[in-house]
Motif scaffolding. Structure first.
Motif, PDB file in Angstrom:
ATOM      1  N   GLY A 422       0.825  -1.208   0.000  1.00 27.82           N
ATOM      2  CA  GLY A 422       0.000   0.000   0.000  1.00 27.82           C
ATOM      3  C   GLY A 422       0.855   1.254   0.000  1.00 27.82           C
ATOM      4  N   PHE A 423       0.478   2.226   0.816  1.00 21.00           N
ATOM      5  CA  PHE A 423       1.132   3.535   0.806  1.00 21.00           C
ATOM      6  C   PHE A 423       1.384   4.017   2.230  1.00 21.00           C
ATOM      7  CE2 PHE A 423      -1.373   3.259  -3.054  1.00 21.00           C
ATOM      8  CZ  PHE A 423      -0.516   3.740  -4.036  1.00 21.00           C
ATOM      9  N   THR A 424       2.412   4.837   2.357  1.00 22.16           N
ATOM     10  CA  THR A 424       2.602   5.640   3.560  1.00 22.16           C
ATOM     11  C   THR A 424       2.397   7.106   3.178  1.00 22.16           C
ATOM     12  OG1 THR A 424       4.986   5.712   3.134  1.00 22.16           O
ATOM     13  CG2 THR A 424       4.189   4.042   4.679  1.00 22.16           C
ATOM     14  N   PHE A 425       2.318   7.967   4.189  1.00 18.29           N
ATOM     15  CA  PHE A 425       1.975   9.363   3.941  1.00 18.29           C
ATOM     16  C   PHE A 425       3.000  10.298   4.574  1.00 18.29           C
ATOM     17  CE2 PHE A 425      -1.797   6.757   3.845  1.00 18.29           C
ATOM     18  CZ  PHE A 425      -2.402   7.146   2.657  1.00 18.29           C
ATOM     19  N   LEU A 426       3.022  11.523   4.080  1.00 15.22           N
ATOM     20  CA  LEU A 426       3.982  12.504   4.583  1.00 15.22           C
ATOM     21  C   LEU A 426       3.782  12.729   6.074  1.00 15.22           C
ATOM     22  CD1 LEU A 426       4.076  15.279   1.820  1.00 15.22           C
ATOM     23  CD2 LEU A 426       5.697  13.418   2.208  1.00 15.22           C
TER      24      LEU A 426
END
Length: 790
Positions: A422-426
């Motif tokens: 998936g994704f990580t975020f700032l």
């Protein structure tokens, strides 16, 4: 890549303004343009060029396993049992697609298709591959990834076909057959990679054109920007669909320099009578439809805006106005968007489809309003400058909107922890949302846990009369920090409830030798109010903006998922940005994704009916725009901190080079001080940004009123209406409101520029001191080695 960057631009030469003017002449031009425009485009899709696209069977197997996981776990929520769900996933997929069982999530070298499938619940709904096609003239591998509404966001992902011999070009002729659907041909990928230092990225921004528009767009490019046309600009395919592709940017100034062949704009005119809002699949010819099953927790997503980093912002703006009739909407000019020494300019341009609706679902799904923010760097340091230097001009990020951002991101975070994909975020500093201070404990306690509007400001600013003593407040802060309830910066643990805080205070206040029995008694007398203020401190800055419009649960969901919030009038804007995607190496500049939720006001018109909503309600968030810029730099500095700490651990365990250890410690300290400076700049900018946001809201209201007066006059059959006393009085009143708002905005702009200048100088001093220290240490080592040698 080393494009020219405008260094040390004079901030006083520009200002932070909405581009529309308030005079009759300008308003008349705007109105006439909307009526007479002969070009109409809407969002279609974005085309990514990547290293590898797997077989369709691989993606469909992954989707089946994700759907199986969704059916076997409870719906994702704030209290989702991620650990037990991870075990469920491991029983479904022992190989754990995309991640290892231990260790931190790494953003580099990931398959963006699998990221979209797991992270956001998107699915593969189209394909073009040699093994799935009846045509032998397929030299790339492509999939179409969409959300559960295929009319919304559409990511076309293409890679070279490894089974085909490498393409060679001699005298303009390739050694492999050209794809019959030329926009999928391998030559485009080679051209893109060559222009972007062999990096993956977003190669094409694609728009759907209404019948007749495509020919007009072509003629305008031919007359005003012929250098941007491809050798064969228009292709017509079976069924009558036409595709026009042009280069997006010039290498330098418009018309004078050669085209930048890296990024393209694509315009598609379909022969189908169905509109973009009713079509069931991507309009791009050559894609084969694939059935897909979406899990119940996935949400539809829709295009909102696409952002580019360029060398000549004004040149690209002029090109879009010449060819598409796009006009600037908002400017973020010199001195406004800055993080330390890094400074940029940005303008949001777009069309004016005149879409309005009182239906929230229609406003969410509308794809006719196109917004294209455009950035250019004013300094060589920072993200935009680094992007242009490493990669060249191109698409910085793709922004899409959803109906419920909090649950959308909560799902993404949960699925990343469950599946390793998936994704990580700032990273957003906790101070953006709120931290606990002694002042809040002393003065920020009201006898009401739900203050009225009249007392809200006093309570938040710490000016109510009744509270606990300063000595008691100090003891409480010490007790909370010792018990781990708050960090050294005052950030309260997000997973604790009132009973956890009470237990910690009862235990540590009694045990603390500096706490008197009076402090314990004072706390117990004010226990509920003290705990309330501690809990609310986790989002006190947001609360000052939104008050009781959100529940405590929603506030915590925003903070936990690091979502940004901005206000424009009665509208809200939620935003979040992923960490870089399509990265091969950690630390490389790369594009990213943004997701937003626009919460339009529920105002009524004079007849008591729901007021019409325009696209883009909530604006583009000056507060969030600056926070994004700062967060990119904070995240990079925090990555430097993490790397330095890792290096120290390794070197300390293997008795490594002492000089290298010393250097790493200095790099660690430098990175930590950078993080602190960026965080301080964000904290100091916050109240100024509130002033700017309020002024912009008032300015927008005044402009809308003046435009409405002008439009009414121009469309009225009675030529004398304009000269009536009532019309003149209304115009005078709104012009006065507009001037007041502009004056307030100019004052806020000046404050923000002073703040930016302050931290630019502080960051410069920090960097120069660090460089001088490294040079001094290096000289000492050289001298030492020389003495030992001699």
């Amino acid at each position: 890549m080393s494009p020219p960057i405008k260094e040390d631009a004079d901030p006083s030469a520009t200002s932070f303004v909405h581009s529309e003017t308030s005079g009759l002449k300008e308003a008349s031009v705007m109105f006439q343009s909307a009526v007479d425009g002969d070009v109409s485009v809407s969002f279609s899709h974005v085309h990514l060029y990547v290293d590898r696209v797997d077989a369709m069977s691989v993606y469909k197997e992954f989707e089946q396993k994700l759907n199986m996981l969704s059916r076997r776990i409870s719906p994702c929520s704030e209290s989702a049992d991620v650990e037990s769900s991870r075990l469920v996933w491991e029983s479904i997929n022992p190989t754990r697609f995309g991640g290892s069982k231990t260790g931190s999530f790494e953003t580099e070298n990931r398959d963006v298709v699998k990221q979209l499938l797991a992270g956001f619940g998107f699915r593969v709904t189209g394909t073009r591959m040699r093994e799935d096609s009846a045509s032998a003239k397929v030299n790339t591998r492509s999939v179409l990834v969409t959300s559960r509404d295929p009319r919304g966001v559409q990511f076309v992902v293409t890679a070279l076909d490894d089974c085909i011999s490498p393409v060679t070009i001699e005298n303009g002729v390739t050694n492999v057959d050209t794809d019959e659907f030329f926009h999928f041909d391998a030559s485009h990928l080679h051209q893109f990679f060559e222009a972007h230092d062999q990096r993956q990225g977003v190669a094409v921004l694609a728009f759907e054109a209404t019948p007749g528009s495509l020919e007009t767009i072509y003629q305008r490019y031919k007359e005003m920007h012929p250098k941007l046309l491809l050798p064969t600009p228009i292709f017509q395919y079976e069924g009558g669909t036409k595709v026009l592709e042009v280069f997006a940017f010039y290498l330098g100034e418009k018309c004078q320099s050669e085209p930048d062949v890296g990024t393209k704009l694509r315009f598609i005119e379909s022969s189908s009578s169905s509109s973009a809002s009713t079509r069931a699949s991507c309009v791009l010819p050559g894609l084969q439809h694939i059935n897909a099953e979406f899990d119940d927790s996935s949400q539809p997503a829709y295009c909102d805006h696409w952002v580019s980093n360029v060398v000549s912002r004004t040149g690209f703006l002029d090109t879009l106005e010449d060819t598409l009739g796009f006009t600037p909407k908002v400017d973020f000019n010199a001195g406004v968007v800055a993080a330390g020494e890094a400074q940029i300019e940005s303008t949001v341009t777009g069309n004016d489809p005149r879409f309005v609706s009182s239906d929230k679902e229609s406003a969410l799904k509308d794809q006719s309003q196109v917004y294209l923010p455009i950035n250019n760097a004013l300094s060589s340091v920072g993200h935009v400058g680094g992007f242009l230097r490493e990669i060249g001009q191109g698409v910085q990020h793709i922004a899409s909107r959803v109906d419920d951002l909090i649950s959308f991101i909560q799902r993404c975070n949960d699925y990343r922890k469950m599946t390793g994909e998936g994704f990580t975020f700032l990273n957003i500093p906790r101070s953006y949302y709120g931290v606990l201070t002694e002042k809040q404990l002393v003065h920020g306690i009201s006898s009401s846990t739900h203050p009225s509007d009249d007392t809200r400001e006093e309570e938040l600013n710490g000016s109510t009369a009744q509270g606990i003593s300063e000595s008691c407040a100090s003891s409480i802060l010490i007790a909370l920090e010792k018990s781990g309830v708050i960090s050294s910066e005052g950030a309260v643990d997000l997973d604790l409830d009132a009973s956890d805080i009470d237990d910690a205070l009862e235990k540590h206040l009694i045990m603390d030798p500096s706490s008197s029995s009076d402090h314990v008694e004072e706390y117990r007398n004010k226990k509920q109010e003290v705990i309330d203020i501690i809990l609310r401190s986790r989002y006190t800055n947001l609360y000052s903006l939104l008050r009781h419009h959100l529940s405590a649960e929603s506030y915590l969901g925003i903070v936990k998922n690091q979502i940004l919030v901005d206000v424009q009038g009665e509208d809200l804007l939620y935003q979040i940005f992923t960490c870089p995607i399509l990265q091969r190496l950690s630390g490389e500049e790369a594009p990213f994704l943004e997701f937003i939720q626009r919460v339009c006001s529920e105002c009524k018109d004079p007849n008591g009916c729901p007021a019409k909503m325009k696209p883009g309600c909530g604006g583009f968030g000056i507060r969030n725009f600056l926070t994004l810029f700062l967060s990119i730099e904070v995240s990079k500095a925090m990555l430097d901190v993490s790397r330095a700490r890792s290096l120290l651990v390794v070197s300390s365990t293997d008795d490594g080079d002492k000089n290298q250890q010393s250097r790493t410690r200095r790099e660690l300290q430098f990175a930590k001080e950078m993080v602190q400076l960026f965080t301080n700049q964000l904290n100091e900018s916050n109240p100024i940004l509130t002033e700017l946001s309020d002024a912009m809201t008032q300015e927008g209201v005044a402009r809308a009123a003046l435009l409405e007066i002008t439009t009414t006059v121009m469309t009225s059959d009675d030529d004398t209406d304009y000269m009536t006393t009532a019309a003149a009085a209304r115009r005078q009143m709104w012009e006065s409101h507009l001037k007041n708002a502009q004056d307030a905005k100019a004052m806020g702009h000046e404050k923000l520029m002073l703040c930016s200048s302050k931290y630019k100088n502080l960051m410069k001093e920090l960097r120069e001191q660090h460089e001088a220290d490294l040079k001094r240490k290096a000289n000492i080592i050289i001298c030492t080695l020389y003495r030992l040698k001699t």
